[in-house]
Design a protein around this motif. Structure first.
Motif, PDB file in Angstrom:
ATOM      1  N   VAL A  42       1.163  -1.712  -0.484  1.00 58.54           N
ATOM      2  CA  VAL A  42      -0.496  -0.220   0.365  1.00 58.54           C
ATOM      3  C   VAL A  42       0.653   1.380  -0.594  1.00 58.54           C
ATOM      4  CG1 VAL A  42      -2.175   1.639   1.474  1.00 58.54           C
ATOM      5  CG2 VAL A  42      -1.777  -1.379   1.081  1.00 58.54           C
ATOM      6  N   PHE A  43       0.626   2.136  -1.215  1.00 55.54           N
ATOM      7  CA  PHE A  43       1.402   3.043  -0.935  1.00 55.54           C
ATOM      8  C   PHE A  43       0.170   4.898  -0.602  1.00 55.54           C
ATOM      9  CE2 PHE A  43       2.419   7.659  -3.195  1.00 55.54           C
ATOM     10  CZ  PHE A  43       3.822   7.453  -2.579  1.00 55.54           C
ATOM     11  N   VAL A  44      -1.549   3.804  -1.292  1.00 55.60           N
ATOM     12  CA  VAL A  44      -2.561   4.638  -0.418  1.00 55.60           C
ATOM     13  C   VAL A  44      -3.291   4.271  -0.860  1.00 55.60           C
ATOM     14  CG1 VAL A  44      -3.609   7.145  -1.216  1.00 55.60           C
ATOM     15  CG2 VAL A  44      -1.417   7.249  -0.805  1.00 55.60           C
ATOM     16  N   VAL A  45      -4.174   3.936   0.366  1.00 54.08           N
ATOM     17  CA  VAL A  45      -5.667   3.700   0.079  1.00 54.08           C
ATOM     18  C   VAL A  45      -6.655   4.236   0.511  1.00 54.08           C
ATOM     19  CG1 VAL A  45      -7.951   2.103   0.467  1.00 54.08           C
ATOM     20  CG2 VAL A  45      -4.718   1.090   0.593  1.00 54.08           C
ATOM     21  N   ALA A  46      -6.952   5.175  -0.631  1.00 48.12           N
ATOM     22  CA  ALA A  46      -7.746   6.513  -0.529  1.00 48.12           C
ATOM     23  C   ALA A  46      -9.574   5.948  -0.808  1.00 48.12           C
ATOM     24  CB  ALA A  46      -8.046   7.633  -1.227  1.00 48.12           C
ATOM     25  N   PHE A  47     -10.496   5.842   0.337  1.00 51.61           N
ATOM     26  CA  PHE A  47     -11.842   6.334   1.013  1.00 51.61           C
ATOM     27  C   PHE A  47     -12.579   7.211   0.245  1.00 51.61           C
ATOM     28  CE2 PHE A  47      -9.138   4.347   3.916  1.00 51.61           C
ATOM     29  CZ  PHE A  47      -9.349   2.890   3.702  1.00 51.61           C
ATOM     30  N   ALA A  48     -13.430   7.440  -0.441  1.00 50.65           N
ATOM     31  CA  ALA A  48     -14.174   8.363  -1.301  1.00 50.65           C
ATOM     32  C   ALA A  48     -15.629   8.340  -1.094  1.00 50.65           C
ATOM     33  CB  ALA A  48     -13.442   8.261  -2.617  1.00 50.65           C
ATOM     34  N   ASN A  49     -15.910   9.199  -0.410  1.00 50.35           N
ATOM     35  CA  ASN A  49     -17.227  10.162  -0.320  1.00 50.35           C
ATOM     36  C   ASN A  49     -17.530  10.428  -1.082  1.00 50.35           C
ATOM     37  OD1 ASN A  49     -20.090   9.422   0.280  1.00 50.35           O
ATOM     38  ND2 ASN A  49     -20.045  10.960   2.196  1.00 50.35           N
TER      39      ASN A  49
END
Length: 296
Positions: A189-196
């Motif tokens: 994981v470099f980034v995990v973005a959780f987007a609403n």
């Protein structure tokens, strides 16, 4: 005679470049006095906006306005969850992610005119480890930058970009296990973005297809990046074409578990929250009412 609607405005005096002394003048000049009266209070410390919003909702204010950046909007919105009180936003920060997603003008005078139209609807809200967020949350590099940014005396986009360039080569991806939609994915994981919503702020769209009213989280996984891919990814965010590249993978879900042997730093709406080795992120459909332009 129709009774006027009384609005409570909560101002973070440290947000943005506009002097707090200008806000009452703008409200007096451009808020429709035929429809509204208002009260204005200032925040004094972290978390104060949530307390003021909760007090205002209990006192019966039908509309509570957040005057500030993403952190202020997050705090005020947290105090209004699952109430009948409607959130209004007068953006005064550097990113203004939720305001931009909802089409609220960055100019405060024009944003006040949106309040005058009095059009609102319900949007989804989310939590990461029970910490509410309304635009995006994340673990990995973006949260790492948020942790440094939080302690920086200079704010704004220029400072953020400088930190990204300064820290990019130092950051190392970590192993994690993602569980969503009855599937398990072990990955770096470099980034995990959780987007609403679709963007971090500043029109940097990490999840261009995110719909803030569809009851679903858009999850963006970036496993690893070299500098060339990072440049392409950044351009993709700014042009809403990030999903067309090869660096980002997308999933939609109502909830996700992330576990790791090492702690990840994490943020909510761009504000650094802390570290953890387990994350539970979920969505609560249509749990916040927000004023926005018609058609947005």
């Amino acid at each position: 005679m129709v009774a006027k609607t009384n609005i409570l405005f909560i101002l973070n005096p440290k947000s943005g470049k506009t002097s707090p002394l200008n806000i009452p003048d703008l409200l007096n000049r451009y808020l429709d006095a035929q429809q509204f009266t208002y009260d204005l209070v200032h925040t004094a410390y972290a978390g104060h906006a949530t307390e003021l919003a909760q007090q205002g909702a209990r006192a019966g204010y039908p509309i509570i306005g957040a005057i500030g950046g993403d952190g202020t909007v997050n705090e005020v919105a947290r105090g209004l969850l699952d109430t009948e009180t409607v959130l209004a936003i007068l953006p005064k920060g550097s990113g203004n992610g939720l305001a931009r997603h909802l089409g609220i003008p960055m100019n405060i005078r024009h944003a006040i005119s949106i309040i005058n139209e009095k059009h609102f609807s319900a949007i989804d809200t989310c939590t990461i480890n029970e910490h509410p967020f309304f635009c995006t949350a994340g673990i990995g590099f973006d949260a790492y930058i948020s942790s440094i940014f939080a302690n920086n005396t200079k704010r704004g986009l220029q400072t953020y970009v400088r930190l990204v360039l300064q820290e990019f080569s130092k950051f190392r991806p970590q192993e994690a296990v993602l569980e969503l939609n009855e599937q398990q994915l072990k990955t770096t994981v470099f980034v995990v973005a959780f987007a609403n919503a679709s963007q971090y702020g500043n029109n940097a769209h990490i999840a261009p297809k995110a719909d803030i009213r569809d009851g679903l989280l858009d999850v963006c996984l970036i496993r690893d990046l070299d500098f060339r891919k990072a440049i392409n990814l950044s351009l993709g965010m700014l042009t809403k074409r990030i999903a067309a590249g090869s660096s980002a993978e997308y999933f939609t879900t109502t909830a996700i578990d992330v576990t790791s042997e090492q702690n990840f730093k994490f943020h909510a709406d761009g504000e650094y929250v802390g570290e953890a080795s387990h994350f539970y992120v979920n969505i609560k459909p249509l749990s916040l009412r927000v004023i926005h332009p018609k058609g947005k």
